[in-house]
Design a protein around this motif. Structure first.
Motif, mmCIF file in Angstrom:
data_model
loop_
_atom_site.group_PDB
_atom_site.id
_atom_site.type_symbol
_atom_site.label_atom_id
_atom_site.label_comp_id
_atom_site.label_asym_id
_atom_site.label_seq_id
_atom_site.Cartn_x
_atom_site.Cartn_y
_atom_site.Cartn_z
ATOM 1 N N ASP A 294 0.858 -1.094 -0.072
ATOM 2 C CA ASP A 294 0.008 -0.024 0.125
ATOM 3 C C ASP A 294 0.899 1.178 -0.025
ATOM 4 O O ASP A 294 2.109 1.091 -0.193
ATOM 5 N N ASP A 295 0.420 2.353 0.303
ATOM 6 C CA ASP A 295 1.181 3.635 0.220
ATOM 7 C C ASP A 295 1.969 4.007 1.340
ATOM 8 O O ASP A 295 2.618 4.939 1.439
ATOM 9 N N SER A 296 2.084 3.061 2.124
ATOM 10 C CA SER A 296 2.886 3.162 3.454
ATOM 11 C C SER A 296 3.944 1.958 4.016
ATOM 12 O O SER A 296 4.698 1.900 4.735
ATOM 13 N N THR A 297 3.592 0.933 3.238
ATOM 14 C CA THR A 297 4.191 -0.455 3.740
ATOM 15 C C THR A 297 4.830 -1.324 2.856
ATOM 16 O O THR A 297 4.347 -1.315 1.424
ATOM 17 N N VAL A 298 6.029 -1.661 2.989
ATOM 18 C CA VAL A 298 6.899 -2.559 2.296
ATOM 19 C C VAL A 298 6.937 -4.206 3.084
ATOM 20 O O VAL A 298 7.110 -3.931 4.168
ATOM 21 N N ILE A 299 6.747 -4.973 2.302
ATOM 22 C CA ILE A 299 6.846 -6.453 3.137
ATOM 23 C C ILE A 299 8.191 -7.059 2.404
ATOM 24 O O ILE A 299 8.504 -7.037 1.088
ATOM 25 N N LEU A 300 8.977 -7.719 3.211
ATOM 26 C CA LEU A 300 10.311 -8.199 3.000
ATOM 27 C C LEU A 300 10.338 -9.902 3.266
ATOM 28 O O LEU A 300 9.929 -9.909 4.607
ATOM 29 N N TRP A 301 10.420 -10.593 2.430
ATOM 30 C CA TRP A 301 10.630 -12.034 3.073
ATOM 31 C C TRP A 301 12.203 -11.902 2.898
ATOM 32 O O TRP A 301 12.923 -11.938 1.717
ATOM 33 N N PHE A 302 12.933 -13.035 3.698
ATOM 34 C CA PHE A 302 14.124 -13.216 3.146
ATOM 35 C C PHE A 302 14.429 -14.379 4.261
ATOM 36 O O PHE A 302 13.851 -14.818 4.956
ATOM 37 N N ALA A 303 15.471 -15.170 3.708
ATOM 38 C CA ALA A 303 16.145 -16.501 4.365
ATOM 39 C C ALA A 303 17.745 -16.416 4.512
ATOM 40 O O ALA A 303 18.343 -15.734 3.188
ATOM 41 N N ILE B 259 7.399 -3.331 6.778
ATOM 42 C CA ILE B 259 8.339 -2.084 7.210
ATOM 43 C C ILE B 259 7.162 -0.797 6.790
ATOM 44 O O ILE B 259 6.747 -0.921 5.768
ATOM 45 N N GLN B 260 6.691 -0.062 7.865
ATOM 46 C CA GLN B 260 5.722 1.107 7.732
ATOM 47 C C GLN B 260 6.710 2.392 7.661
ATOM 48 O O GLN B 260 7.553 2.681 8.853
ATOM 49 N N ILE B 261 6.392 3.255 6.944
ATOM 50 C CA ILE B 261 7.109 4.591 6.955
ATOM 51 C C ILE B 261 5.882 5.495 7.214
ATOM 52 O O ILE B 261 4.820 5.435 6.658
ATOM 53 N N SER B 262 6.337 6.628 7.957
ATOM 54 C CA SER B 262 5.378 7.713 8.387
ATOM 55 C C SER B 262 5.086 8.751 7.125
ATOM 56 O O SER B 262 5.777 8.612 6.204
ATOM 57 N N PRO B 263 3.871 9.223 7.221
ATOM 58 C CA PRO B 263 3.597 10.192 6.049
ATOM 59 C C PRO B 263 4.479 11.396 5.920
ATOM 60 O O PRO B 263 4.809 11.498 4.591
#
Length: 148
Positions: free
Chosen positions: A93-102, A115-119
């Motif tokens: 969405d306009d404030s969220t990045v999802i990361l998958w890692f191993a 990961i959420q970033i503020s406006p």
């Protein structure tokens, strides 16, 4: 074909220097580890990687670590393949990045990070959900602010 700046505008808002605290907890909420961080999120104009991240960690006892994460962009996602990890990040969405890692040295383990970033682009809240054999066993809680 879009560039990373066009295809991942939320990720681009993370460009710059970030400082914060990582707190690792078990499933009962007991603190297992706590340390300080300084992350650099870069979008080099020239070079082999459109994204480059440097993570620096410091513990109270003086221990230090530094890790580098070059990323490759394709299909509106960022891919990592280093000596330590393999992973993929995408925006939801306009404030969220999802990361998958191993971690490559632990094939039965992986993480999902939100990961959420503020406006105003000056604060981040991040959580890592650690899984081993498909069972959650710990979380990392991260609070960061942009270094000015």
């Amino acid at each position: 074909m879009s560039t990373i700046r066009e295809g991942m505008p939320v990720l681009v808002r993370h460009e710059g220097e970030w400082v914060g605290t990582y707190t690792v907890v078990d499933n009962a909420g007991t603190i297992l580890d706590k340390y300080q961080s300084h992350l650099s999120c870069q979008f080099p104009e020239n070079g082999p990687h459109p994204y480059y991240q440097i993570n620096r960690y410091t513990w109270a006892d003086g221990k230090k670590e530094e890790h580098q994460f070059p990323g490759i962009y394709r299909d509106k996602a960022l891919f990592f393949d280093t000596e330590r990890i393999t992973g993929k990040a995408w925006e939801i969405d306009d404030s969220t990045v999802i990361l998958w890692f191993a971690y490559k040295n632990a094939p039965d383990m992986n993480l999902y990070e939100m990961i959420q970033i503020s406006p105003d682009n000056n604060y981040r809240a991040r959580t890592w959900h650690w899984f081993k054999n498909h069972q959650i066993y710990q979380r990392t809680l991260i609070q960061e602010e942009r270094l000015k």
